[in-house]
Motif scaffolding. Structure first.
Motif, short mmCIF file in Angstrom:
data_model
loop_
_atom_site.label_atom_id
_atom_site.label_comp_id
_atom_site.label_asym_id
_atom_site.label_seq_id
_atom_site.Cartn_x
_atom_site.Cartn_y
_atom_site.Cartn_z
N GLY A 38 31.78 19.24 -2.62
CA GLY A 38 30.57 19.70 -3.29
C GLY A 38 29.57 20.23 -2.28
O GLY A 38 29.34 19.62 -1.23
N VAL A 39 28.95 21.38 -2.59
CA VAL A 39 27.95 21.98 -1.72
C VAL A 39 26.83 22.59 -2.56
O VAL A 39 26.99 22.80 -3.76
N GLN A 40 25.70 22.87 -1.92
CA GLN A 40 24.64 23.63 -2.58
C GLN A 40 24.89 25.10 -2.33
O GLN A 40 25.11 25.53 -1.20
N LEU A 41 24.85 25.87 -3.38
CA LEU A 41 25.17 27.29 -3.34
C LEU A 41 24.34 28.03 -2.29
O LEU A 41 23.12 27.93 -2.25
N GLY A 42 25.03 28.78 -1.43
CA GLY A 42 24.37 29.64 -0.47
C GLY A 42 23.94 28.98 0.82
O GLY A 42 23.41 29.65 1.70
N THR A 43 24.15 27.68 0.95
CA THR A 43 23.73 26.96 2.15
C THR A 43 24.78 27.07 3.25
O THR A 43 25.89 27.54 3.04
N THR A 44 24.41 26.55 4.44
CA THR A 44 25.37 26.50 5.53
C THR A 44 26.58 25.66 5.14
O THR A 44 27.71 25.98 5.51
N GLY A 45 26.35 24.57 4.41
CA GLY A 45 27.47 23.75 3.95
C GLY A 45 28.43 24.55 3.11
O GLY A 45 29.66 24.41 3.23
N ASP A 46 27.91 25.41 2.26
CA ASP A 46 28.74 26.29 1.43
C ASP A 46 29.54 27.24 2.32
O ASP A 46 30.77 27.38 2.17
N ILE A 47 28.88 27.87 3.27
CA ILE A 47 29.55 28.83 4.15
C ILE A 47 30.66 28.16 4.95
O ILE A 47 31.79 28.66 5.03
N GLU A 48 30.36 27.01 5.54
CA GLU A 48 31.33 26.33 6.40
C GLU A 48 32.46 25.70 5.59
O GLU A 48 33.62 25.73 6.01
N ALA A 49 32.15 25.15 4.43
CA ALA A 49 33.18 24.53 3.60
C ALA A 49 34.16 25.57 3.08
O ALA A 49 35.35 25.26 2.86
N SER A 50 33.69 26.79 2.90
CA SER A 50 34.56 27.86 2.39
C SER A 50 35.77 28.09 3.29
O SER A 50 36.83 28.54 2.83
N GLU A 51 35.62 27.78 4.58
CA GLU A 51 36.73 27.95 5.52
C GLU A 51 37.92 27.05 5.18
O GLU A 51 39.05 27.33 5.57
N TYR A 52 37.65 25.96 4.46
CA TYR A 52 38.71 25.01 4.13
C TYR A 52 39.46 25.40 2.86
O TYR A 52 40.51 24.80 2.56
N GLU A 53 38.93 26.37 2.13
CA GLU A 53 39.60 26.77 0.89
C GLU A 53 40.98 27.36 1.15
O GLU A 53 41.91 27.16 0.37
N LYS A 54 41.12 28.06 2.26
CA LYS A 54 42.43 28.66 2.57
C LYS A 54 43.47 27.60 2.92
O LYS A 54 44.67 27.85 2.90
N ASP A 55 43.00 26.37 3.23
CA ASP A 55 43.92 25.26 3.53
C ASP A 55 44.21 24.39 2.32
O ASP A 55 44.90 23.38 2.43
N GLY A 56 43.64 24.77 1.17
CA GLY A 56 43.93 24.03 -0.05
C GLY A 56 42.77 23.24 -0.62
O GLY A 56 42.90 22.63 -1.68
N ALA A 57 41.62 23.25 0.06
CA ALA A 57 40.46 22.55 -0.48
C ALA A 57 39.88 23.29 -1.67
O ALA A 57 40.04 24.50 -1.81
N THR A 58 39.19 22.55 -2.52
CA THR A 58 38.44 23.13 -3.63
C THR A 58 36.96 22.93 -3.35
O THR A 58 36.53 21.81 -3.08
N VAL A 59 36.20 24.01 -3.39
CA VAL A 59 34.76 23.91 -3.16
C VAL A 59 34.02 24.14 -4.47
O VAL A 59 34.20 25.18 -5.12
N LYS A 60 33.23 23.15 -4.87
CA LYS A 60 32.41 23.27 -6.08
C LYS A 60 30.97 23.47 -5.66
O LYS A 60 30.42 22.69 -4.89
N ARG A 61 30.36 24.53 -6.19
CA ARG A 61 29.02 24.94 -5.77
C ARG A 61 28.00 24.60 -6.84
O ARG A 61 28.20 24.91 -8.01
N TYR A 62 26.89 24.00 -6.39
CA TYR A 62 25.84 23.55 -7.30
C TYR A 62 24.52 24.21 -6.92
O TYR A 62 24.27 24.51 -5.75
N SER A 63 23.65 24.41 -7.89
CA SER A 63 22.35 25.02 -7.63
C SER A 63 21.46 24.12 -6.79
O SER A 63 20.63 24.60 -6.03
N LYS A 64 21.63 22.81 -6.94
CA LYS A 64 20.81 21.84 -6.22
C LYS A 64 21.70 20.81 -5.53
O LYS A 64 22.74 20.43 -6.05
#
Length: 259
Positions: A38-64
């Motif tokens: 889980g990450v907040q949409l558009g944050t650094t956490g969102d950007i960095e977590a996206s790198e794990y999606e190609k390895d099979g992670a699922t990233v869920k983005r929240y407004s807050k």
């Protein structure tokens, strides 16, 4: 300090415990490739977590960020990646959570401005340098973080000349202790630093609260003069906005359910 009820943690128990339940165990960054993050949409956490999606992670983005915490407590995601200071507040005010010891990524916070607005950029950098040298930035930080919270509040000088007009700051007031609401007021580290800068430069300060992922667009379009929201300097963001000198060092961390 205001408790995170302002960030809707009081509604956590109302979240369904059965919808979309996730079950991966995250004990380090190595476990993220199999996790629902889980990450907040558009944050650094969102950007960095996206790198794990190609390895099979699922990233869920929240407004807050608080919405991601709710989902974690409800068992709908395995972890939350978010900035360290807000993470500490979330963990302090919600039972059953912990922060992993290993930081996810180190980062630097700065103020963003429209590309080409060099005159204002230089002015803000000059004011920031003065505020660092005279200890004002440290006092503001210490007023919200550490062992002396509340002891060094920022107060505008009585003789400030505000004849230069108004500067509008875009922010997302869901990020304690950097920006959050106390009643109708937006307070926090970024709000105080912005006020101190405006005091130095002779401006009134107006704060416009919006979704985090709308801040860059507001600055680019001229709706806001600058953005301050615990914003990390990244190569992607540098393509669309300019940044001031760094005013704070921080890190992204991983929050998980406690054993």
């Amino acid at each position: 300090m205001k408790k995170l009820t302002a960030l809707a943690l009081g509604t956590v128990m109302a979240v369904s415990m059965t919808a979309g339940v996730s079950a991966a165990t995250v004990e380090s960054k190595d476990d993220l490739k199999n996790a629902t993050i889980g990450v907040q949409l558009g944050t650094t956490g969102d950007i960095e977590a996206s790198e794990y999606e190609k390895d099979g992670a699922t990233v869920k983005r929240y407004s807050k960020g608080s919405e991601a915490i709710q989902a974690l407590l409800a068992g709908q995601i395995d972890c939350v990646i978010i900035d360290s200071q807000p993470a500490q507040k979330f963990v302090e005010n919600a039972d059953g959570l912990k922060i992993l010891d290993e930081p996810f990524v180190e980062e630097e916070y700065a103020i963003c401005l429209k590309k080409g607005n060099d005159e204002l950029l230089d002015k803000i950098n000059g004011a920031l340098e003065e505020l660092k040298e005279d200890g004002t930035v440290d006092d503001i930080m210490n007023n919200y973080i550490g062992d002396n919270i509340g002891e060094t509040p920022y107060e505008s000088p009585e003789d400030v000349d505000r004849s230069n007009g108004t500067l509008i700051m875009a922010t997302n007031a869901e990020f304690e202790p950097y920006e959050y609401r106390e009643g109708d007021a937006i307070v926090g580290i970024d709000a105080d630093i912005a006020q101190a800068i405006c005091d130095k430069l002779g401006y009134e300060l107006e704060i416009d609260d919006m979704e985090f992922d709308a801040i860059l667009a507001a600055v680019q379009s001229g709706k806001a003069d600058f953005g301050a929201a615990g914003m990390t300097v990244t190569e992607d963001r540098l393509e669309s906005v300019d940044f001031t000198d760094t005013y704070a060092n921080a890190s992204q961390v991983i929050i998980v359910k406690a054993d």
